[in-house]
Write a protein that holds these residues in place. Structure first.
Motif, PDB file in Angstrom:
ATOM      1  N   LEU A 101       0.835  -1.186   0.000  1.00  0.00           N
ATOM      2  CA  LEU A 101       0.000   0.000   0.000  1.00  0.00           C
ATOM      3  C   LEU A 101       0.879   1.248   0.000  1.00  0.00           C
ATOM      4  CD1 LEU A 101      -2.643  -1.315   2.474  1.00  0.00           C
ATOM      5  CD2 LEU A 101      -2.876  -0.946   0.042  1.00  0.00           C
ATOM      6  N   PRO A 102       0.327   2.370  -0.375  1.00  0.00           N
ATOM      7  CA  PRO A 102       1.136   3.590  -0.490  1.00  0.00           C
ATOM      8  C   PRO A 102       1.885   3.918   0.804  1.00  0.00           C
ATOM      9  CG  PRO A 102      -1.029   3.954  -1.401  1.00  0.00           C
ATOM     10  CD  PRO A 102      -1.050   2.600  -0.818  1.00  0.00           C
ATOM     11  N   SER A 154       0.889 -14.562  -3.627  1.00  0.00           N
ATOM     12  CA  SER A 154       0.555 -14.725  -2.219  1.00  0.00           C
ATOM     13  C   SER A 154       0.043 -13.405  -1.690  1.00  0.00           C
ATOM     14  CB  SER A 154       1.782 -15.143  -1.403  1.00  0.00           C
ATOM     15  OG  SER A 154       2.255 -16.371  -1.855  1.00  0.00           O
ATOM     16  N   ILE A 155      -0.931 -13.502  -0.809  1.00  0.00           N
ATOM     17  CA  ILE A 155      -1.472 -12.293  -0.191  1.00  0.00           C
ATOM     18  C   ILE A 155      -1.080 -12.314   1.281  1.00  0.00           C
ATOM     19  CG2 ILE A 155      -3.563 -11.052   0.408  1.00  0.00           C
ATOM     20  CD1 ILE A 155      -4.804 -12.020  -2.127  1.00  0.00           C
ATOM     21  N   PHE A 156      -0.385 -11.270   1.697  1.00  0.00           N
ATOM     22  CA  PHE A 156       0.093 -11.203   3.075  1.00  0.00           C
ATOM     23  C   PHE A 156      -0.582 -10.060   3.810  1.00  0.00           C
ATOM     24  CE2 PHE A 156       3.666 -12.986   0.705  1.00  0.00           C
ATOM     25  CZ  PHE A 156       3.923 -14.114   1.439  1.00  0.00           C
ATOM     26  N   SER A 157      -0.522 -10.145   5.090  1.00  0.00           N
ATOM     27  CA  SER A 157      -1.001  -9.034   5.898  1.00  0.00           C
ATOM     28  C   SER A 157       0.051  -7.940   5.901  1.00  0.00           C
ATOM     29  CB  SER A 157      -1.258  -9.504   7.321  1.00  0.00           C
ATOM     30  OG  SER A 157      -1.253  -8.397   8.171  1.00  0.00           O
ATOM     31  N   THR A 158      -0.399  -6.730   5.857  1.00  0.00           N
ATOM     32  CA  THR A 158       0.547  -5.617   5.805  1.00  0.00           C
ATOM     33  C   THR A 158       1.317  -5.477   7.107  1.00  0.00           C
ATOM     34  OG1 THR A 158       0.722  -3.393   4.936  1.00  0.00           O
ATOM     35  CG2 THR A 158      -0.909  -3.738   6.637  1.00  0.00           C
ATOM     36  N   SER A 159       0.797  -6.094   8.165  1.00  0.00           N
ATOM     37  CA  SER A 159       1.511  -6.014   9.446  1.00  0.00           C
ATOM     38  C   SER A 159       2.826  -6.771   9.411  1.00  0.00           C
ATOM     39  CB  SER A 159       0.668  -6.596  10.570  1.00  0.00           C
ATOM     40  OG  SER A 159      -0.613  -6.123  10.510  1.00  0.00           O
ATOM     41  N   LEU A 160       3.015  -7.587   8.396  1.00  0.00           N
ATOM     42  CA  LEU A 160       4.273  -8.329   8.338  1.00  0.00           C
ATOM     43  C   LEU A 160       5.423  -7.445   7.875  1.00  0.00           C
ATOM     44  CD1 LEU A 160       3.174 -11.720   6.760  1.00  0.00           C
ATOM     45  CD2 LEU A 160       3.729 -11.251   9.110  1.00  0.00           C
ATOM     46  N   LEU A 161       5.094  -6.323   7.296  1.00  0.00           N
ATOM     47  CA  LEU A 161       6.165  -5.439   6.825  1.00  0.00           C
ATOM     48  C   LEU A 161       6.909  -4.855   8.013  1.00  0.00           C
ATOM     49  CD1 LEU A 161       4.258  -3.522   4.037  1.00  0.00           C
ATOM     50  CD2 LEU A 161       6.008  -5.236   3.738  1.00  0.00           C
ATOM     51  N   TYR A 677       6.600   0.882  16.671  1.00  0.00           N
ATOM     52  CA  TYR A 677       6.281  -0.120  15.655  1.00  0.00           C
ATOM     53  C   TYR A 677       5.202  -1.077  16.169  1.00  0.00           C
ATOM     54  CZ  TYR A 677       6.816  -4.017  12.449  1.00  0.00           C
ATOM     55  OH  TYR A 677       6.574  -5.014  11.552  1.00  0.00           O
ATOM     56  N   ARG A 678       4.177  -1.232  15.405  1.00  0.00           N
ATOM     57  CA  ARG A 678       3.046  -2.099  15.722  1.00  0.00           C
ATOM     58  C   ARG A 678       2.425  -1.782  17.076  1.00  0.00           C
ATOM     59  NH1 ARG A 678       3.416  -8.161  13.375  1.00  0.00           N
ATOM     60  NH2 ARG A 678       1.217  -7.991  13.709  1.00  0.00           N
ATOM     61  N   HIS A 679       2.702  -0.627  17.610  1.00  0.00           N
ATOM     62  CA  HIS A 679       2.116  -0.181  18.880  1.00  0.00           C
ATOM     63  C   HIS A 679       2.266  -1.248  19.966  1.00  0.00           C
ATOM     64  CE1 HIS A 679       0.867   3.152  16.660  1.00  0.00           C
ATOM     65  NE2 HIS A 679      -0.308   2.759  16.271  1.00  0.00           N
ATOM     66  N   THR A 680       3.397  -1.883  20.005  1.00  0.00           N
ATOM     67  CA  THR A 680       3.582  -2.944  20.995  1.00  0.00           C
ATOM     68  C   THR A 680       3.449  -2.412  22.405  1.00  0.00           C
ATOM     69  OG1 THR A 680       5.920  -2.528  20.764  1.00  0.00           O
ATOM     70  CG2 THR A 680       5.061  -4.452  19.637  1.00  0.00           C
ATOM     71  N   VAL A 681       3.928  -1.176  22.603  1.00  0.00           N
ATOM     72  CA  VAL A 681       3.895  -0.630  23.955  1.00  0.00           C
ATOM     73  C   VAL A 681       2.455  -0.390  24.399  1.00  0.00           C
ATOM     74  CG1 VAL A 681       4.606   1.306  25.367  1.00  0.00           C
ATOM     75  CG2 VAL A 681       6.182   0.355  23.725  1.00  0.00           C
ATOM     76  N   THR A 682       1.646   0.145  23.488  1.00  0.00           N
ATOM     77  CA  THR A 682       0.244   0.379  23.839  1.00  0.00           C
ATOM     78  C   THR A 682      -0.433  -0.934  24.209  1.00  0.00           C
ATOM     79  OG1 THR A 682       0.203   2.189  22.276  1.00  0.00           O
ATOM     80  CG2 THR A 682      -1.899   1.370  23.016  1.00  0.00           C
TER      81      THR A 682
ATOM     82  N   TYR B 216      -2.670   1.320  10.028  1.00  0.00           N
ATOM     83  CA  TYR B 216      -1.408   0.596   9.874  1.00  0.00           C
ATOM     84  C   TYR B 216      -0.252   1.534   9.569  1.00  0.00           C
ATOM     85  CZ  TYR B 216      -2.456   1.181   4.922  1.00  0.00           C
ATOM     86  OH  TYR B 216      -2.749   1.717   3.709  1.00  0.00           O
ATOM     87  N   LEU B 217      -0.545   2.705   9.005  1.00  0.00           N
ATOM     88  CA  LEU B 217       0.557   3.593   8.637  1.00  0.00           C
ATOM     89  C   LEU B 217       1.329   4.045   9.860  1.00  0.00           C
ATOM     90  CD1 LEU B 217      -0.788   5.825   5.760  1.00  0.00           C
ATOM     91  CD2 LEU B 217       0.936   4.052   5.688  1.00  0.00           C
ATOM     92  N   SER B 218       0.596   4.530  10.855  1.00  0.00           N
ATOM     93  CA  SER B 218       1.311   5.005  12.048  1.00  0.00           C
ATOM     94  C   SER B 218       1.943   3.854  12.788  1.00  0.00           C
ATOM     95  CB  SER B 218       0.358   5.759  12.968  1.00  0.00           C
ATOM     96  OG  SER B 218      -0.491   4.847  13.617  1.00  0.00           O
ATOM     97  N   ALA B 219       1.384   2.668  12.642  1.00  0.00           N
ATOM     98  CA  ALA B 219       1.928   1.540  13.382  1.00  0.00           C
ATOM     99  C   ALA B 219       3.177   0.977  12.731  1.00  0.00           C
ATOM    100  CB  ALA B 219       0.876   0.449  13.500  1.00  0.00           C
TER     101      ALA B 219
END
Lengths: 1021, 292
Positions: A101-102, A154-161, A677-682, B216-219
């Motif tokens: 995605l952009p 293959s279609i991946f989740s963008t969270s893997l980036l 990154y990925r809001h792990t702390v939250t 997802y962008l901010s994350a």
């Protein structure tokens, strides 16, 4: 639209392609493909096969993507993703293209840098080129699963980036990508004949993925992985139910299920609960490993190569479609290949592990007979409890003696449980001598701990994990300690750690501490040791001397030399150190003193770690580390002195809890300003807040979590908040929140979240079977029952979750909250099923949860809407379907391939390619009908009669019709992607719909016309 | 200055300094003058308070005349007032200057004795520090002397930089924590919050979360703010620690800035021209026959 990164992609559980275009949705029906997608000019359409050309439409506002897939492929392996993707051509392999995605391109670049290595590895071990001419990876938001493989894409989740500064995500992403690629060979290119053969494909792809993992991450990681899944599979089978890889169904008699112990049917992939299917795949892989042990890896790889080359040859036969059956794999075909290549008969092995469920359960004890210098081993099998089976055959036992390590092959027989093993060494431990280990290494040991009469250091049963087994072996604590210290196998070390939990002695403490400090030791073992050490420390709290466990060790490893309470500035370039640094505080915080409180020293220590945490000089992000520190803080929390929910005030807050809460507040607020990154702390903070609530330090309120669980928050945070809410529901028995969650299950736009809510509810059910709970109401039963039957027809995963939840909450019996059906009559419980009383919904519920698929179709009174989609599948059109199967499959393609089909042209074109031209109403209706008739393929096991999924998230109301409409209408609708997108992005729906209708669709169809065609569709529905 | 001193005279009669004596004498003269004027006007006695008020007014008047006369003369770039200045300012204050000579020549005037001679004591000099610089040659002699060196020479004072590691770490941690706390409190005060304690909204306010369209962008993307903060931190660090080695920092910032270059689209197709990938090919124009 492009600015909002609106995109659409197909998804589904197993074969689900029929939900978005008309097709014979089976893995065993192959054909070649030519596809055209017309999309907005700002969009890219990614699909299977080669992109031959991209052409503007005449008004230059849209583009048509032409794809051809010359490899025969099942419709179920067809996929589509449309969006304003950024395109990255892999710099190492130009035929591989990545899409994201952009704004995410930098992450995509980093994430995919290693992909060519995976390609090289697979191609090398399989000695076979990647079967498709190109490969595409698409990273999408709100993905259905982390990774799903389709033919050549293959279609991946963008969270893997992830970027280069992220440590923890890197191996996870690589593994997902490698697994998806393995499924390209076995799963997408080679397909299965029927559902019961799925285990072969899953097993092979899992196996070659395992080989890749062994090569990339080392054999320790591989063994750890095998051990982990072996434990999970055995635990699941022993606790819940056996996993049957290759069920055989007696023809004719439907009632006899091969798996009567399960509350669902294994006949269809769409009725398997998620957890079961996950472990099913794991077991398939473990069985493949057993086959490797039997016939050697070389032969096994030859088998794979043979399968692939046969399929390759077949796929090049364009016009002889009967040859294509070589591209389909069955259990029998696989076994035949094995026997041809290796000359060995593995039928017994298959019979034991594949055609039969259950695992082996051993109890082992031993006695050393000093006089005869013999080890008397007693191995008992439990083959009567749930999920077990009897094992007869060879079993390896490894005995480490003073003189070395010796393997003994025992023969497990029907009745004998005793085995005598001769020992090689006398007990002569006074001679100072190095002790040889299994791997040839010689080490000095301090032998003072061991029994002076016995030369045995430790004993391991089935060290190679060559069976699917659980072994409980008894040996004295010093032997476990030796095993932990000196055995080099990761699995053995883990076993020893597990066992040492039961022996809280100073010697165990020492052994664990030594392992912790041992640099050469595998880091995951060291992490396990931290947890175990905390438990040991808690068990020996009264005799514990010195500072809290691991504190001095941590100080020595990670703190400054000059001032022991200050941690060094972060430097995570040593990953083992990083993981240890992350996990030790978590384990430390689990320690409790004699009063059951966390020692003050530990709390201040962790607070200091947070205070002095300094990541400025680090080239890696410390977000996971900070999240771990918060988790550690949460672990220090102990229950507050009893106070009711209302009386919890700031003044009454325990000072320790106040410190913790201050940190959490600060972290949580900082995250709003500087998100990580990925809001792990939250996510970690939310979990910690829940811990504080649960322990009575702060008022137990769900509001915070509800705010974080809403749509529009990052998915990891949502899941953390939802988990807290599930926990809240369970602890505070709040029916309001339960309703809120169930409402979300029905209405949330993200399918994965809906699935996860149910999974979490299943894991922590808010009420227990047969227990009195205010939650257990008739309304709840009805609600779940409705969810099973009518709300989830489009998403079989969700449906299975609902069935599973029903089972978890109420079991197979009648929910306790329901009124007795007939008070005057005593109903024999055994005859429950025969009672036909239309008011007794839960009766049916129990029956259905026993065998969901078969009975769901029959209950007309309950299955109102769901039945619409199911009815045709259950039998009325069986003859039609089979007839069509008989003459259509090759014709399916012919329309586009230039050969004349036998069916009318429209049908061929419709199913073979996605049309761009608009049709008028009658034609649509005809096709509709054709589609409903054609889609059920009752001749195949693959086809689920009752449900499926669809590629878009539909509104919960009238899901079936909506699903059907979008799926059927879209291919012949020019702006089909907008049509679907507007469903996907609910919130922007109206605004943009209007705009696009006005702009895009006018040249082709007047909007009234299109509206009419929709109307007619829905009415005909 | 003058007024303040006048008021100070009356109560402080005991231990008067030279300056106080001087001001008291002047004041007394004014008072005498006021009394004389009153006598001239025919008064026989006055209350002390009234006299005092009149004295005050007189003093104000004279002060005002002096001030504005000075302002006028300085306005015309002179240092000393000339009579015309005085006349101008008197008439500005509404005084009939024409009547002044007649008033001066009145007959029944009372002659006042001259005020007692007392001099304004010199202000005590500051302690001379250092060598007073001599004037350079090119400056004319009538210009004033250089002031004391301490009034214009800056002597940089500095403490030994802190080198003790523990103190530094403590300080930097405390500083960062203070900044963070202040910032989060500010944001929490100015925006919507959620409180963990229901009746007590002030305790532990949590900034409420806002759903966004593409969460997802901010994350996934590293936050720009975080990077700026990091670089700021690094700069602070340079000042306080003075040369703790900076390895890694350069690398980090290079990496992060490199990965965040906005020109994402720019380096897409152009860099490696030989790549033949169908997705990079230009989109074809529609054929004419399609148009019919």
């Amino acid at each position: 639209m492009a600015e909002r990164a609106a995109h659409v992609f197909s998804y589904g559980h197993q074969n689900a392609s029929r939900f978005w275009f008309p097709c014979i949705d089976s893995y065993s029906e192959l054909c070649t493909w030519k596809m055209e997608f017309t999309v907005d000019a700002s969009m890219v359409a990614v699909s299977n096969g080669d992109l031959t050309e991209t052409i503007y439409t005449s008004d230059m506002r849209r583009k048509t993507f032409h794809y051809t897939l010359p490899t025969p492929t099942a419709a179920s392996n067809i996929s589509l993703a449309v969006g304003p993707f950024e395109i990255l051509v892999d710099p190492n392999m130009h035929e591989v293209t990545h899409f994201c995605l952009p704004h995410l391109l930098p992450l995509l670049k980093h994430t995919t840098t290693f992909l060519h290595e995976i390609f090289e590895f697979y191609e090398e071990i399989l000695t076979c080129r990647y079967p498709f001419s190109c490969y595409k990876t698409v990273f999408v938001d709100e993905a259905y699963t982390d990774a799903s493989s389709y033919a050549s894409m293959s279609i991946f989740s963008t969270s893997l980036l992830h970027g280069s500064s992220i440590v923890d995500q890197t191996p996870i992403t690589r593994k997902r990508t490698a697994k998806a690629l393995a499924q390209q060979f076995f799963g997408c290119f080679i397909s299965r004949i029927s559902w019961t053969d799925d285990w072969v494909l899953k097993g092979i792809s899992g196996y070659i993925y395992g080989l890749w993992m062994k090569k990339t991450f080392g054999s320790n990681e591989y063994n750890f992985w095998i051990k982990k899944w072996l434990t999970r599979v055995t635990d699941f089978e022993l606790q819940n139910s056996g996993i049957l890889l290759h069920p055989t169904f007696p023809s004719g008699k439907d009632k006899e299920s091969p798996t009567p112990h399960l509350h669902f049917s294994t006949r269809y992939p769409h009725t398997l609960p998620c957890e079961y299917y996950k472990l099913y795949q794991a077991k398939a892989h473990l069985v493949l490993r057993l086959i490797e042990n039997r016939i050697s890896m070389e032969f096994l790889l030859q088998v794979f190569n043979k399968l692939l080359s046969l399929a390759n040859t077949a796929s090049s036969q364009r016009y002889q479609s009967h040859m294509w059956s070589q591209m389909l794999l069955s259990t029998a075909g696989f076994l035949k290949s094995i026997s041809i290549v290796s000359g060995k008969d593995i039928q017994p092995l298959i019979r034991q592990w594949v055609e039969q469920s259950g695992v082996v359960k051993f109890f082992g004890t031993f006695v050393f007979n000093r006089k005869r210098n013999i080890l008397e081993l007693e191995l008992k099998q439990d083959c009567f409890s749930q999920g077990t089976q009897k094992y007869v055959g060879p079993l390896t036992v490894t005995v480490q003696e003073l003189d070395g390590s010796f393997n003994h092959n025992l023969q497990i027989e029907e009745n004998s449980t005793r085995h005598e093993i001769p020992c090689h060494s006398k007990s002569r431990r006074n001679k100072k001598k190095k002790i040889p280990l299994m791997n040839g290494e010689e080490v000095d040991m301090d032998l003072s701990a061991m029994d002076s009469d016995s030369p045995l250091l430790w004993i391991r049963v089935d060290p190679g994990m060559t069976l699917l087994r659980r072994i409980s072996f008894e040996q004295p604590d010093f032997m476990w300690q030796y095993q932990l210290r000196y055995e080099r196998s990761v699995a053995a070390q883990l076993e020893a750690i597990r066992a040492l939990e039961r022996y809280p002695t100073p010697a165990s403490r020492l052994a664990l501490t030594d392992i912790l400090e041992h640099e050469q030791c595998f880091y995951r073992v060291r992490l396990e040791a931290t947890q175990c050490l905390a438990k040991v420390a808690n068990a020996m709290v009264n005799t514990w001397s010195g500072p809290p466990a691991m504190k001095s060790l941590f100080t020595r490893m990670f703190c400054c030399k000059s001032c022991a309470n200050i941690i060094k500035t972060n430097n995570f370039s040593n990953f083992q150190g990083y993981f240890l640094q992350k996990n030790v505080p978590i384990a430390m915080a689990k320690q409790r003193d004699a009063h059951g409180l966390c020692p003050k020293e530990v709390l201040t220590f962790i607070l200091d770690l947070i205070k002095y945490n300094d990541n400025r000089k680090n080239k890696f992000s410390d977000n996971y580390y900070r999240a771990a520190l918060i988790e550690a803080l949460a672990n220090t929390i102990t229950p507050a002195v009893a106070a009711s929910n209302e009386s919890r005030t700031v003044e009454g807050l325990h000072p320790d809890a106040k410190l913790v809460l201050e940190e959490i507040t600060r972290f949580l607020n900082m995250e709003k300003l500087l998100p990580c990154y990925r809001h792990t702390v939250t996510a970690s903070c939310l979990r910690a807040v829940r811990v504080l609530q649960k322990n009575g330090h702060i008022p137990s309120e769900p509001g915070l979590f509800q705010a974080y669980a809403q749509y529009g928050i990052f998915i990891d945070v949502r899941l953390a908040a939802l988990h807290a809410l599930v926990d809240y529901t369970r602890v505070d028995t709040s029916s309001e929140i339960l309703q809120w969650l169930l409402h979300l299950v029905q209405n949330d736009p993200v399918s994965f979240v809906r699935h996860k809510i149910l999974t979490m509810l299943i894991e922590e059910p808010p009420l227990f079977r047969k227990s009195e709970s205010t939650l257990c109401t008739e309304a709840l039963v009805d609600q779940l029952w409705k969810l099973i039957n009518s709300g989830t027809a489009h998403d079989s995963r969700l449906r299975c979750d609902a069935v599973d939840l029903y089972h978890a909450l109420f079991g197979l019996g009648r929910p306790a909250c329901l009124p007795l059906p007939e008070l005057g009559l005593v109903v024999n419980l055994k005859e429950k099923k025969t009672v036909l009383n239309p008011t007794i919904k839960p009766e049916a519920g129990a029956a259905v949860s026993e065998n969901a698929s078969s009975s769901a179709g029959g209950k007309q009174s309950l299955v109102s809407e769901g039945a619409n989609g199911k009815e045709p599948g259950s039998g009325t059109s069986a003859s039609q379907g089979t007839k069509r199967k008989a003459d259509s499959p090759p014709a399916e393609v012919t329309g586009t391939e230039g050969v004349t089909g036998r069916q009318d042209d429209d049908n061929n074109e419709e199913s073979g390619k996605v049309k761009v031209r608009i049709r008028d109403d009658e034609e649509v209706d005809i096709n509709m009908e054709h589609d409903t008739l054609a889609s059920p393929k009752t001749g195949l096991e693959d086809y689920p009669s009752t449900q499926g999924s669809k590629p878009v998230v539909a509104g919960p109301e009238s899901p079936t019709t909506q699903a059907a409409r979008s799926a059927r209408a879209s291919p012949r609708n020019d702006h089909h992607h907008e049509h679907r997108k507007k469903k996907k992005k609910h919130r922007h729906k109206h605004k943009h719909k209007r705009r696009h209708d006005g702009r895009d669709s006018l040249p082709f169809l007047g909007s009234p016309a299109s509206a009419r065609s929709f109307n007619s569709l829905s009415t005909s529905d | 200055m003058v007024e303040a001193s006048c008021f100070a005279v009356r109560p402080g009669r005991g231990g008067a300094t030279a300056a106080e004596n001087y001001f008291a004498a002047r004041r007394r003269t004014l008072q005498v003058a006021a009394s004389a004027l009153l006598t001239e006007a025919g008064f026989e006695a006055t209350e002390y308070a009234a006299l005092e008020t009149l004295t005050e007014m007189l003093q104000s008047y004279i002060s005002e005349v002096g001030r504005s006369a000075r302002a006028l003369c300085e306005h015309t770039a002179r240092t000393h007032p000339v009579p015309s200045d005085l006349l101008l300012c008197l008439s500005e204050m509404g005084f009939d200057v024409e009547a002044l000579p007649a008033y001066a020549k009145r007959t029944h005037r009372i002659a006042l004795s001259a005020p007692p001679t007392s001099h304004l004591p010199n202000t005590p000099k500051g302690l001379p520090t250092g060598q007073r610089r001599a004037r350079p040659q090119y400056i004319p002699a009538h210009y004033p002397e250089f002031p004391d060196p301490h009034t214009y020479i800056r002597t940089p004072t500095y403490r030994e930089p802190l080198t003790e590691y523990q103190v530094l770490r403590e300080r930097s941690a405390a500083q960062r924590r203070d900044v963070e706390r202040a910032l989060t409190r500010f944001v929490a005060k100015t925006g919507p919050t959620y409180s963990l304690f229901d009746p007590d909204p002030a305790a532990f306010p949590l900034i409420s979360c806002q759903p966004s369209a593409n969460a997802y962008l901010s994350a996934l993307l590293p936050s720009h703010l975080a990077e700026e903060a990091a670089s700021l931190d690094n700069r602070d660090d340079d000042i306080t620690t003075m040369g703790v080695s900076e390895t890694g920092h350069g690398l980090e910032s290079a990496l992060s800035s490199g990965s965040l270059l906005p020109g994402m689209g720019a380096n897409r197709p152009g860099e490696e021209p030989p790549i033949d990938n169908p997705y990079l090919r230009p989109v074809r124009k529609p054929k004419v026959r399609r148009r019919k």
